[in-house]
Scaffold this motif. Sequence first.
Motif, short mmCIF file in Angstrom:
data_model
loop_
_atom_site.label_atom_id
_atom_site.label_comp_id
_atom_site.label_asym_id
_atom_site.label_seq_id
_atom_site.Cartn_x
_atom_site.Cartn_y
_atom_site.Cartn_z
N MET A 1 -0.45 5.31 -1.16
CA MET A 1 -0.98 4.87 -2.45
C MET A 1 -2.45 5.26 -2.58
SD MET A 1 0.49 1.06 -3.18
CE MET A 1 2.07 0.50 -2.57
N LYS A 2 -3.21 5.05 -1.52
CA LYS A 2 -4.64 5.37 -1.56
C LYS A 2 -4.86 6.88 -1.73
CE LYS A 2 -6.10 1.41 1.26
NZ LYS A 2 -6.71 0.99 2.54
N ILE A 3 -4.07 7.67 -1.02
CA ILE A 3 -4.18 9.13 -1.15
C ILE A 3 -3.91 9.56 -2.58
CG2 ILE A 3 -3.07 11.31 -0.49
CD1 ILE A 3 -2.67 10.09 2.32
N GLU A 4 -2.96 8.86 -3.26
CA GLU A 4 -2.60 9.21 -4.64
C GLU A 4 -3.48 8.49 -5.66
OE1 GLU A 4 -0.61 11.54 -5.51
OE2 GLU A 4 0.29 12.00 -3.57
N ASN A 5 -4.59 7.90 -5.19
CA ASN A 5 -5.58 7.28 -6.07
C ASN A 5 -5.02 6.10 -6.86
OD1 ASN A 5 -8.23 7.06 -7.04
ND2 ASN A 5 -7.76 8.31 -8.85
N VAL A 6 -4.11 5.34 -6.26
CA VAL A 6 -3.59 4.12 -6.89
C VAL A 6 -4.64 3.02 -6.72
CG1 VAL A 6 -1.82 2.32 -6.75
CG2 VAL A 6 -1.20 4.73 -6.47
N THR A 7 -4.97 2.35 -7.82
CA THR A 7 -5.95 1.27 -7.75
C THR A 7 -5.36 -0.08 -8.13
OG1 THR A 7 -6.68 1.78 -10.01
CG2 THR A 7 -7.92 2.79 -8.18
N ARG A 8 -4.13 -0.09 -8.69
CA ARG A 8 -3.46 -1.34 -9.03
C ARG A 8 -1.98 -1.22 -8.76
NH1 ARG A 8 -7.92 -0.87 -12.84
NH2 ARG A 8 -9.15 -2.77 -12.68
N ALA A 9 -1.40 -2.31 -8.28
CA ALA A 9 0.04 -2.40 -8.10
C ALA A 9 0.50 -3.74 -8.67
CB ALA A 9 0.42 -2.28 -6.63
N PHE A 10 1.67 -3.74 -9.31
CA PHE A 10 2.19 -4.92 -10.00
C PHE A 10 3.44 -5.41 -9.28
CE2 PHE A 10 -0.16 -2.18 -12.81
CZ PHE A 10 -0.92 -3.04 -13.59
N THR A 11 3.54 -6.72 -9.10
CA THR A 11 4.66 -7.19 -8.27
C THR A 11 5.03 -8.64 -8.51
OG1 THR A 11 5.50 -7.25 -6.00
CG2 THR A 11 3.24 -7.99 -6.33
N LEU B 1 -1.71 -4.57 2.27
CA LEU B 1 -2.58 -4.65 1.09
C LEU B 1 -3.64 -5.73 1.26
CD1 LEU B 1 0.08 -4.26 -1.73
CD2 LEU B 1 -1.83 -2.72 -1.33
N GLU B 2 -3.34 -6.74 2.08
CA GLU B 2 -4.27 -7.85 2.27
C GLU B 2 -5.51 -7.37 3.03
OE1 GLU B 2 -6.42 -11.08 3.83
OE2 GLU B 2 -5.28 -9.74 5.15
N GLY B 3 -6.66 -7.73 2.53
CA GLY B 3 -7.90 -7.38 3.24
C GLY B 3 -8.53 -6.08 2.82
N GLN B 4 -7.76 -5.16 2.20
CA GLN B 4 -8.36 -3.91 1.72
C GLN B 4 -8.85 -4.11 0.29
OE1 GLN B 4 -6.66 -1.65 -0.79
NE2 GLN B 4 -5.59 -3.58 -1.18
N GLU B 5 -9.73 -3.26 -0.17
CA GLU B 5 -10.39 -3.49 -1.46
C GLU B 5 -10.11 -2.41 -2.50
OE1 GLU B 5 -14.53 -3.98 -0.66
OE2 GLU B 5 -14.27 -5.93 0.34
N SER B 6 -9.44 -1.33 -2.13
CA SER B 6 -9.29 -0.23 -3.08
C SER B 6 -8.11 -0.41 -4.02
CB SER B 6 -9.18 1.10 -2.33
OG SER B 6 -8.06 1.09 -1.46
N ILE B 7 -7.13 -1.25 -3.66
CA ILE B 7 -5.96 -1.48 -4.51
C ILE B 7 -5.88 -2.96 -4.86
CG2 ILE B 7 -3.45 -1.31 -4.71
CD1 ILE B 7 -3.53 0.91 -2.61
N GLU B 8 -5.94 -3.26 -6.15
CA GLU B 8 -5.80 -4.64 -6.61
C GLU B 8 -4.33 -4.96 -6.82
OE1 GLU B 8 -7.18 -7.58 -10.31
OE2 GLU B 8 -7.57 -5.42 -10.40
N LEU B 9 -3.89 -6.08 -6.28
CA LEU B 9 -2.51 -6.52 -6.45
C LEU B 9 -2.42 -7.47 -7.63
CD1 LEU B 9 0.32 -6.23 -5.12
CD2 LEU B 9 -0.16 -8.39 -3.94
#
Length: 543
Positions: free
Chosen positions: A11-21, A34-42
């Motif tokens: 996801m990070k390589i593909e420049n994903v910044t948000r994921a919906f779930t 995903l927990e603890g990282q800052e580049s992708i908002e859940l």
Amino acid sequence: MTAGEAVVECMKIENVTRAFTVPGESFLAVLDALEGQESIELIVNRHEGGAGFMAEGYARSTGKVGVAMATRGVGAANISIAVHTAFQDSTPMVVFLGQVKREFLGREGFQEVNFDHNFNEIAKWTTEIRDSHRVPELVQKAFRVAQTGRPGPVIVSLPEDMLTETTTMNFGPPTSIPAPAPSTIEVETFQRLFGAAKKPIVIAGGGVSSSEGELALRRFVEKFKLPLVAGFRRQGIIDNDHEAYIGHMALPAAPTLVDHFKEADLVIAIGTRLSEATSQDYTLLHWDQTLIHIDIDESTIGKVYPPDLGIVSHAVNALQAFTDVVVERDWSDWQKVCRKSHSELMAVEKDDSIYSHVMETLNEELDPNAVITCDAGNFATWLHNQLVIKDSHLFLGPTNGAMGYGIPSAIGAKIAEPHRTVVSFNGDGGGMMTIQEIETSVRHKAPIIILLFDNQNYGTIRMHQEMYYPDKVIGTALGEVDFAKVAEGMGAIGMEVKSKDEFLPAFQKAIQQDRTVLIDIKCFEENYVANRKTYEDVKGSKV
């Protein structure tokens, strides 16, 4: 790293910044990564359908891939309506679905579904990753398939036990999107057919928007003074006040627009699959017309109508090539005739319904930079016929007519475009299907304005009952709901509008708020069932 960590790395390589779930125990390893990282908002939703629609609205607003996650068969069933919407709207999405452990596959395990079979007709590609070391290969392929050619949704099945395995991972580069252009001989053939036309017409669809080709389209029609038609729910491709714009193929389209289209001797269709709605039940084109069909996907060309010239091309590249051709004429007189018909239609005295009043008010009050989302319902006939979409607006409406789209897609758009006003149009039928996502908008501080036309009916179906089975109404009546209080119960602001003169102050107040606002527009006693048509007008019209 673990396979779950590898999914997030892709996801990070593909420049994903948000994921919906809506979270599930079958993909806990992905959530842990995903927990603890800052580049992708859940973004955590209240329903998988809401998560899918939100990802779709986010993708259409940004031009990036929308990412959604759900668990096993039950979550997959709920998110499937959004997958179908993304498929018909050609929206790039990657949907990760947690799956049962590999040793349980084929035994009808708890919530087990064969996703390949289940999504075969409504996804662009499906894959199930059973070998952890193949996560980078298959997940990056999913992002590549979702974005290249005709964009669309991809399903990635993730067996629970596979995600916890640790192995060496080898990642590839981010997706590079090809942009094919017309060949020299195709441009020459276009020039010959175009130069011979007496009444050419352009019809453009979502492929223009997804390629960010609105400016190239405008330059093309401006140079040659061509009339331009928007495909179904694609009226945002050009400013509706532009001299070239002559209308949008709604359900049904204006008779004068259909007549002008059938007068044309050359049809230039670009970025449109000429769907059932756009083609007016596949009746729009006839054999005497010359068809030039341009699309990024070779399987779209000729799927409905065989073209005289079919060109596989990125919309922008095709439009730039067409604009550069030398044709010593323009079609300004023909354009003026078509535009005059559209202007006369827009000038026709509106009905006295609250729906017309709302559209008239919004044409004056709506932020020119607003994002507009539209659910399914008979209220949309007024929106399609009366609301003027400007160049700077972003219009999102599902071409598959999915109910429940309006609210979550608006939230997705607001998350993507936090500085823009986002207004969502809904009926009480569709709005109620995903109204719980108001709480998501409040929790994630993504305020939107919800206009909810409350007629206590599945109005479109009621209209069709009157058309085909007059006075035999069944299954379309709904109960009374205090939608303002429902919104307030989720932390939003609720307002109620019972008359025309109450709408303007309510809307003006709404745009000043920094929280989601729902305006419950009471129209239960409204006699109009569609733009300028009452129940009596439509009764028995199809018998």
